[in-house]
Design a protein around this motif. Structure first.
Motif, PDB file in Angstrom:
ATOM      1  N   ASN A  27      -6.366  -4.078   9.598  1.00 21.50           N
ATOM      2  CA  ASN A  27      -6.272  -2.729   9.021  1.00 21.50           C
ATOM      3  C   ASN A  27      -5.330  -2.661   7.826  1.00 21.50           C
ATOM      4  N   ILE A  28      -5.037  -3.826   7.211  1.00 18.45           N
ATOM      5  CA  ILE A  28      -4.102  -3.844   6.084  1.00 18.45           C
ATOM      6  C   ILE A  28      -4.722  -4.569   4.892  1.00 18.45           C
ATOM      7  N   ALA A  29      -4.201  -4.231   3.749  1.00 18.99           N
ATOM      8  CA  ALA A  29      -4.496  -4.991   2.526  1.00 18.99           C
ATOM      9  C   ALA A  29      -3.292  -5.882   2.259  1.00 18.99           C
ATOM     10  N   LEU A  30      -3.547  -7.132   1.964  1.00 25.08           N
ATOM     11  CA  LEU A  30      -2.477  -8.119   1.872  1.00 25.08           C
ATOM     12  C   LEU A  30      -2.276  -8.577   0.434  1.00 25.08           C
ATOM     13  N   ASP A  31      -1.011  -8.621   0.020  1.00 26.67           N
ATOM     14  CA  ASP A  31      -0.648  -9.260  -1.240  1.00 26.67           C
ATOM     15  C   ASP A  31      -0.419 -10.736  -0.919  1.00 26.67           C
ATOM     16  N   LEU A  32      -1.468 -11.537  -1.068  1.00 30.84           N
ATOM     17  CA  LEU A  32      -1.412 -12.920  -0.627  1.00 30.84           C
ATOM     18  C   LEU A  32      -0.348 -13.717  -1.365  1.00 30.84           C
ATOM     19  N   GLU A  33      -0.253 -13.568  -2.677  1.00 33.43           N
ATOM     20  CA  GLU A  33       0.746 -14.314  -3.432  1.00 33.43           C
ATOM     21  C   GLU A  33       2.165 -13.882  -3.048  1.00 33.43           C
ATOM     22  N   GLY A  34       2.328 -12.589  -2.793  1.00 36.23           N
ATOM     23  CA  GLY A  34       3.638 -12.126  -2.340  1.00 36.23           C
ATOM     24  C   GLY A  34       4.013 -12.717  -0.992  1.00 36.23           C
ATOM     25  N   LEU A  35       3.034 -12.830  -0.070  1.00 32.89           N
ATOM     26  CA  LEU A  35       3.299 -13.430   1.243  1.00 32.89           C
ATOM     27  C   LEU A  35       3.613 -14.911   1.100  1.00 32.89           C
ATOM     28  N   ILE A  36       2.871 -15.616   0.232  1.00 36.87           N
ATOM     29  CA  ILE A  36       3.147 -17.042   0.021  1.00 36.87           C
ATOM     30  C   ILE A  36       4.546 -17.239  -0.536  1.00 36.87           C
ATOM     31  N   GLU A  37       4.943 -16.391  -1.464  1.00 40.30           N
ATOM     32  CA  GLU A  37       6.298 -16.476  -2.027  1.00 40.30           C
ATOM     33  C   GLU A  37       7.359 -16.254  -0.945  1.00 40.30           C
ATOM     34  N   LEU A  38       7.122 -15.289  -0.073  1.00 40.96           N
ATOM     35  CA  LEU A  38       8.063 -15.033   1.021  1.00 40.96           C
ATOM     36  C   LEU A  38       8.167 -16.247   1.942  1.00 40.96           C
ATOM     37  N   LEU A  39       7.036 -16.857   2.260  1.00 40.74           N
ATOM     38  CA  LEU A  39       7.048 -18.020   3.149  1.00 40.74           C
ATOM     39  C   LEU A  39       7.702 -19.223   2.482  1.00 40.74           C
ATOM     40  N   GLU A  40       7.459 -19.396   1.196  1.00 41.93           N
ATOM     41  CA  GLU A  40       8.079 -20.521   0.487  1.00 41.93           C
ATOM     42  C   GLU A  40       9.595 -20.373   0.421  1.00 41.93           C
ATOM     43  N   SER A  41      10.078 -19.136   0.375  1.00 43.18           N
ATOM     44  CA  SER A  41      11.531 -18.925   0.356  1.00 43.18           C
ATOM     45  C   SER A  41      12.163 -19.304   1.689  1.00 43.18           C
TER      46      SER A  41
END
Length: 356
Positions: free
Chosen positions: A236-250
């Protein structure tokens, strides 16, 4: 003649007849009273003989037991020989090793790791992945899946290129209660075309079984892919995939982390209301949930996904998925990270998800 004693009609004096009659009655009464006395004496003798016999038998038994005890005492060695001492020490050493092994297994389970248990090949040419992202879906959500594929979720060759970057994305779904029916066949057909499903064959798809679906997702994902993080995403969400990848890489290199939009709150104890918890009484008199990652996006590090896989049979599930995962994290050394960027309903500009 008038003064002579009267005579009985048979010729005996009256007094003599009376005396004889009394003697006969006395003799008859005496004989009747002696019969009970004889019986009493007889039964008394029987009782005495029985008691005497029992006492004699008990005395023999005591004597026999006493002789056996003395015999065993005489045969028992007074001092343990060297071989006996070695046997005793060997048993104690073996018992100590068993206890140590049990402690090591318990520790390994709490840390989500068992040696040589989870060496699974990765789909990305042997390279360790950054994350496996599981997007929950259902049988009636094909239109929603197509929207995702046309927006934030890559498809086809783009999906393969994303895996080369270390990110695997799959729609996560169980099986129909009526195995092999049209619902299952439609999913299998869609998956043959898109190749973007993680089908949980051991899970029966149903809204009320979402906590069990979490167990199956993390367990299956960690067995199939070797990644640093495992991410559960609602549909039920729209995801900012690049933002999530950046968060995980941090967070690269971090271990034992539990990331999400942390909260606690009141346990709903009234049946029929939204978010009702049937086992509300287990949360104490205050009826308050423990701190847990709520909402539509939850991130676990690899060792926690392994922990769920190893202990899935014994992990308690509550009515809702987020509180169930939170309860699993309470018993281990988890680092809670309250990440506001994954709170999909907030108003931050750099958030990585939003309610659709």
């Amino acid at each position: 003649m008038e003064n002579s004693p009267p005579y009985y009609k048979e010729g005996l004096p009256l007094s003599t007849a009376i005396s004889k009659s009394e003697k006969q009655r006395s003799r008859s009464a005496s004989s009747r009273s002696s019969i009970p006395s004889i019986f009493f004496v007889f039964f008394s003798c029987l009782a005495w003989l029985y008691i005497a016999g029992r006492l004699w038998q008990d005395a023999e038994n005591r004597m026999l037991l006493s002789n056996l005890l003395m015999q065993n005492s005489a045969e028992r060695p007074k001092v343990l020989i060297v071989e006996d001492k070695l046997v005793v020490l060997g048993c104690k050493d073996l018992e100590r090793k068993i206890v140590e092994a049990e402690m090591e297994i318990t520790l390994a389970k709490s840390q989500g790791f068992l040696k040589d248990r989870l060496k699974q090949p990765s789909v990305s040419s042997g390279k360790k992945l950054l994350a496996v992202i599981g997007v929950y879906t259902g049988f009636g959500s094909r239109l929603n899946r197509n929207v995702f594929r046309g927006s934030w979720m890559p498809k086809g060759d783009s999906l393969k290129k994303l895996e080369e970057r270390g990110i695997v994305i799959r729609f996560v779904i169980g099986r129909s209660p009526n195995r092999g029916d049209s619902l299952d066949r439609n999913i299998d057909e869609e998956n043959r075309t898109t190749k973007d499903f993680l089908i949980l064959d051991g899970h029966e798809e149903a809204d009320e079984k979402s906590p069990k679906k979490a167990k199956f997702f993390f367990s299956t994902a960690v067995q199939n892919w070797d990644a640093e993080f495992y991410v559960k995403v609602d549909n039920n969400i729209a995801l900012d995939l690049e933002g999530l990848i950046e968060l995980l890489e941090s967070g690269h290199g971090q271990d034992s982390v539990y990331i999400g939009c942390m909260k606690s709150g009141e346990v709903v104890a009234e049946e029929g209301k939204p978010w009702y918890e049937p086992e509300w009484w287990k949360f104490g008199d205050d009826k308050s949930y423990f701190r847990h990652a709520a909402g539509s996006l939850i991130i676990l590090s690899k060792n926690f996904a392994q922990y769920i896989n190893i202990n899935s049979a014994s992990l308690k599930s509550y009515a809702h998925e987020d509180t169930s995962i939170g309860s699993w994290m309470m018993g281990i050394q988890a680092t809670y990270i309250d990440e506001s960027r994954v709170c999909c309903s907030n108003s931050r500009q750099d958030k990585v998800c939003s309610l659709s």
